[in-house]
Enzyme design. Structure first.
Site, PDB file in Angstrom:
ATOM      1  N   GLY A 170      -6.973 -19.272  11.539  1.00 38.23           N
ATOM      2  CA  GLY A 170      -6.273 -18.947  10.114  1.00 38.23           C
ATOM      3  C   GLY A 170      -6.599 -20.856   9.812  1.00 38.23           C
ATOM      4  CB  SER A 183     -10.599 -25.078  13.632  1.00 35.16           C
ATOM      5  OG  SER A 183     -10.977 -23.678  13.859  1.00 35.16           O
ATOM      6  CE  LYS A 184     -11.243 -22.072   5.228  1.00 36.04           C
ATOM      7  NZ  LYS A 184     -10.321 -22.421   4.522  1.00 36.04           N
ATOM      8  NE  ARG A 185     -14.135 -21.624  15.276  1.00 27.84           N
ATOM      9  CZ  ARG A 185     -14.164 -21.871  16.493  1.00 27.84           C
ATOM     10  NH1 ARG A 185     -13.547 -20.079  17.061  1.00 27.84           N
ATOM     11  NH2 ARG A 185     -13.704 -22.166  16.964  1.00 27.84           N
TER      12      ARG A 185
END
Ligand code: GLU
Length: 489
Positions: free
Chosen positions: A259, A255-257
């Protein structure tokens, strides 16, 4: 029996940027189509108007193009099944929803959202899974018709059989079985006349003659519903092939979180599109031999569905970086020219003052040590600009009082050289070291630091030859002067 022509599709909902998971799905579809000589379609599933984002659609198309995944039918290129935007295909979905009602496979449902909310609440209180209680399923046809006539808002729901199982074969996982009683009477058509994902997806896959559905395994629970729909419509379902989940390093969904997670992020980080295609193709597939570096033509030649495996795949950033470095080794320096020019210019390099052959030479010297495009900027700006600082650790080691004499001696030797080519420079440094009673490294490290500000880089004599005598002497002189003045501690 003649094999059906392979027709596959990538069917994104343009609600956000192209995620690497979506890109992996697109790549598998594209590779499969190219390997088999079939067709690759791009279909935009934009029926959820509340989540539609026009910008996301533009980005998505740009990202697919950047990856080099050309589609044979779809937006911009058209095709025999236009439109390839679901929002422009509403009559098709309405027609089949109507047909399903007429054949007794679907029914109008008049339940209000308030009633459905209350029902959900009640089910939650009783620890029951939330599902529609099928209140409207038993409405007499005439009553339902009357209510529709009177303009009452309604959706169309699918009549999922109460009993029995729905079985389908997934090319990767084998037979998958669902009990019908756990499948809800799903909505097919919403009150605004728009279809849900399920109806639109099935209708379009049929009308567009899709032979294989390759998509992420999060869609497996939707598949029994789709199979029931195919049966109710009297259509043959396509072959299903669900691709394994992609995990972040250390577990959990990517996920974006954790990386970067969109294709655009990786482009901005300086990865080559062909590397992304190569790297993502290995998330769930392998050619069955110890081979990881594969250019597109090799991937196309080797890609078969029987080598897709169900095991979750880990997105290994270090491997991606390594692979990018491998591509850098293989590509000629000229290849990087258009990619690096804007990056260097943005960092303040006055490229107009340098010839193209000089820039290419700089790239050639830098590329084998670089893993991502920004490395050329971070570790190569000195080809175009004087170093603004010296690496502190090396400076403390090499630019100590007295080092200016060493640099001045080197300047004197270099001024006398008949030419400024690497072998001549190397011989000169060897002789100078001997004369001064020093080791080669004692001369090489301070020189490199004076020329580049960095403690590492390409071979020093090649670097000196590329920079040219004038620049080398100027930078050695500047370092000597700086040592004389002293550095703030
Ligand atoms: N629109 C769906 C998505 O966003 C398509 C899923 C499928 O391929 O059936 O992924």
């Amino acid at each position: 029996m003649t094999e059906k022509r392979v027709r596959v599709r990538f069917a994104p909902s343009p609600t956000g940027y192209l995620h690497v998971g979506g890109a992996r799905t697109a790549i598998f579809n594209w590779l499969f189509a190219r390997h088999t000589g079939g067709d690759f379609l791009l279909r935009i599933e934009d029926t959820d108007q509340t989540r539609y984002d026009e910008n996301a659609l533009k980005e998505l198309i740009a990202d697919l193009k950047w990856l080099g995944l050309s589609w044979d039918e779809g937006p911009e290129v058209g095709g025999p099944h236009e439109s390839y935007f679901q929002s422009q295909r509403l009559p098709h979905y309405q027609k089949y929803a109507k047909q399903l009602v007429e054949t007794g496979h679907a029914y109008p449902c008049f339940c209000t959202s308030e009633r459905l909310d209350a029902l959900r609440e009640q089910q939650k209180l009783n620890n029951l899974p939330s599902s529609y209680d099928r209140l409207c399923r038993n409405l007499p046809v005439a009553v339902a018709a009357q209510r529709i006539q009177a303009g009452e808002k309604h959706v169309i729901r699918f009549k999922v059989p109460f009993h029995g199982n729905t079985i389908f074969t997934d090319l990767i996982r084998g037979q998958i079985e669902y009990q019908n009683r756990i499948l809800d009477d799903l909505v097919l058509l919403k009150t605004d006349g728009f279809p849900t994902y399920h109806l639109a997806n099935v209708v379009d896959d049929h009308l567009m003659e899709i032979s294989h559905v390759l998509r992420g395994d999060e869609w497996i629970p939707s598949t029994p519903r789709h199979v029931l729909l195919y049966q109710a419509l009297g259509w043959e379902p396509p072959t299903f092939c669900h691709l394994p989940v992609i995990l972040a390093e250390g577990g959990g969904k990517l996920s974006k979180r954790k990386g970067a997670a969109s294709v655009g992020d990786y482009r901005d980080l300086g990865y080559l599109p062909e590397v992304m295609v190569n790297f993502l193709s290995l998330l769930g597939w392998s050619p069955g031999e110890d081979l990881e570096y594969m250019e597109k033509d090799v991937l196309i030649e080797k890609f078969t569905l029987d080598r897709v495996h169900p095991k979750s795949a880990v997105f290994d950033e270090r491997k991606l970086e390594w692979l990018n470095g491998q591509y850098f080794l293989q590509r000629p320096a000229e290849y990087f020219l258009p990619l690096l020019k804007p990056l260097w210019e943005k960092a303040g390099a006055p490229l107009a003052e340098f010839s193209e052959s000089y820039i290419v030479q700089a790239i050639a010297l830098l590329k084998d040590r670089s893993k991502r495009l920004p490395d050329f900027v971070e570790f190569g700006l000195y080809f175009f600009k004087e170093p603004e600082t010296y690496d502190e650790k090396s400076r403390k080691k090499y630019f100590v009082p007295g080092a200016e004499i060493l640099l001045d001696t080197l300047i004197a030797e270099l001024e006398l050289l008949p030419n400024f080519e690497a072998p001549t420079l190397e011989a000169c440094y060897r002789d100078a070291a001997e004369k001064m009673g020093k080791k080669g490294g004692d001369l090489i490290h301070p020189t490199r630091l004076a020329l580049s500000g960095l403690p590492f880089g390409p071979g020093l004599f090649e670097l000196m030859a590329a920079l040219g005598r004038e620049t080398v002497l100027r930078r050695l002189g500047a370092a000597s002067a700086a040592i004389r003045i002293g550095f703030p501690s």
